[in-house]
Enzyme design. Structure first.
Site, short mmCIF file in Angstrom:
data_model
loop_
_atom_site.label_atom_id
_atom_site.label_comp_id
_atom_site.label_asym_id
_atom_site.label_seq_id
_atom_site.Cartn_x
_atom_site.Cartn_y
_atom_site.Cartn_z
N CYS A 182 0.84 -1.19 0.00
CA CYS A 182 0.00 0.00 0.00
C CYS A 182 0.88 1.25 0.00
O CYS A 182 1.87 1.33 0.74
CB CYS A 182 -0.92 -0.01 1.22
SG CYS A 182 -1.87 1.51 1.42
N ASP A 192 0.08 -6.12 -0.54
CA ASP A 192 -0.99 -6.38 -1.50
C ASP A 192 -0.55 -7.55 -2.36
O ASP A 192 0.48 -7.48 -3.04
CB ASP A 192 -1.24 -5.16 -2.38
CG ASP A 192 -1.77 -3.97 -1.61
OD1 ASP A 192 -2.60 -4.18 -0.71
OD2 ASP A 192 -1.36 -2.83 -1.90
#
Length: 289
Positions: free
Chosen positions: A196, A203
């Site tokens: 992120c 992620d």
């Protein structure tokens, strides 16, 4: 102009359970696109394909309703929607009464359209082009068993036994085999990971690369995808960076990049970018999603 650091990412947030469209936090695409060499019109089409797994509201008798939501945001829109703000916005439906599912769908389309076109002339009319730009599909529980699980099609790059030592984007790893005949092929990897932009939380994603042109060196391509491992950027921005690196360094005749990221906060984001007009891929989740 909204900036990511001013969003609710990484901050303690009150969960509002009464409808509040102001919770949506759009972020302009232009800044990150400028970083990858897109100063005017982008050399791609496509969309950001979202799935909401935690969508609920009350009917007029106060009885909770649950559903899945599929949302399609064209990449031509000037803004993305920051995902935590989207989660908070959807939670604001939880104790809000709606006459029926069509009323929910209409409200979602109007609010999301306003957000992705905010600060532009097209945002001034709820009946204008902005409204038509966002795709909204709501699946009620009787349709849940029609939601299939599929893995991305293509030749797996993960089969290659390569040494990986670079964990920030390294486009110099990309190269073609110029003495070989042009090919059309589809390559996939489950090893995409980025972080992120604001919080640094991981992620996880799978990526599919379809192209026509000089053969791309597959070992270098896999090493390049792995090089995103410590990179901080939103999903949409990572996919556009991958597209532009391939487009400028490998110079394919045709190119499409599609990533499916695992969900966070009940939402997954699946960006698709293509150099030529084609239908969007169906929003079918992978096993990890």
């Amino acid at each position: 102009m909204n900036h990511p650091e001013n969003s609710q990412l990484g901050k303690a947030s009150a969960y509002i359970d009464q409808y509040d469209a102001s919770l949506l936090f759009p972020i302009a695409r232009a800044g990150k696109r400028a970083e990858i060499g897109i100063a005017a019109a982008a050399p791609f089409f496509g969309a950001d394909i979202w799935t909401a797994f935690e969508l609920s509201w009350l009917n007029l008798r106060g009885k909770p309703q649950v559903a899945l939501g599929h949302f399609t945001v064209p990449c031509e829109t000037p803004n993305i929607i920051e995902s935590k703000s989207f989660k908070l916005y959807l939670n604001s439906f939880n104790n809000t009464q709606f006459a029926d599912v069509d009323a929910v769908k209409t409200r979602l389309r109007a609010d999301l359209s306003e957000a992705v076109w905010r600060d532009t002339a097209l945002a001034t009319s709820a009946r204008g082009p902005a409204l038509a730009s966002i795709g909204v599909r709501i699946l009620l529980p009787e349709l849940f068993d029609r939601e299939p699980v599929y893995e991305l099609d293509g030749l797996s790059l993960d089969r290659l036994d390569v040494e990986c030592s670079r964990y920030t984007p390294a486009p110099d790893l990309l190269k073609v085999l110029p003495d070989e005949a042009p090919v059309s092929e589809v390559l996939v990897s489950n090893l995409l990971k980025s972080n992120c932009l604001v919080t640094g939380q991981p992620d996880w994603g799978s990526v599919q690369i379809s192209y026509t042109g000089a053969p791309i060196d597959q070992e270098g391509l896999l090493q390049y995808l792995v090089s995103f491992r410590n990179h901080n950027e939103f999903h949409e921005q990572c996919v556009e960076r991958i597209f532009m690196d391939l487009w400028t360094r490998c110079k394919p005749l045709k190119l499409a990049v599609y990533a499916r990221y695992t969900r966070r906060g009940g939402l997954d984001i699946n960006p698709f970018r293509t150099s030529y007009p084609q239908a969007l891929p169906p929003n079918t989740r992978a096993a990890r999603q």
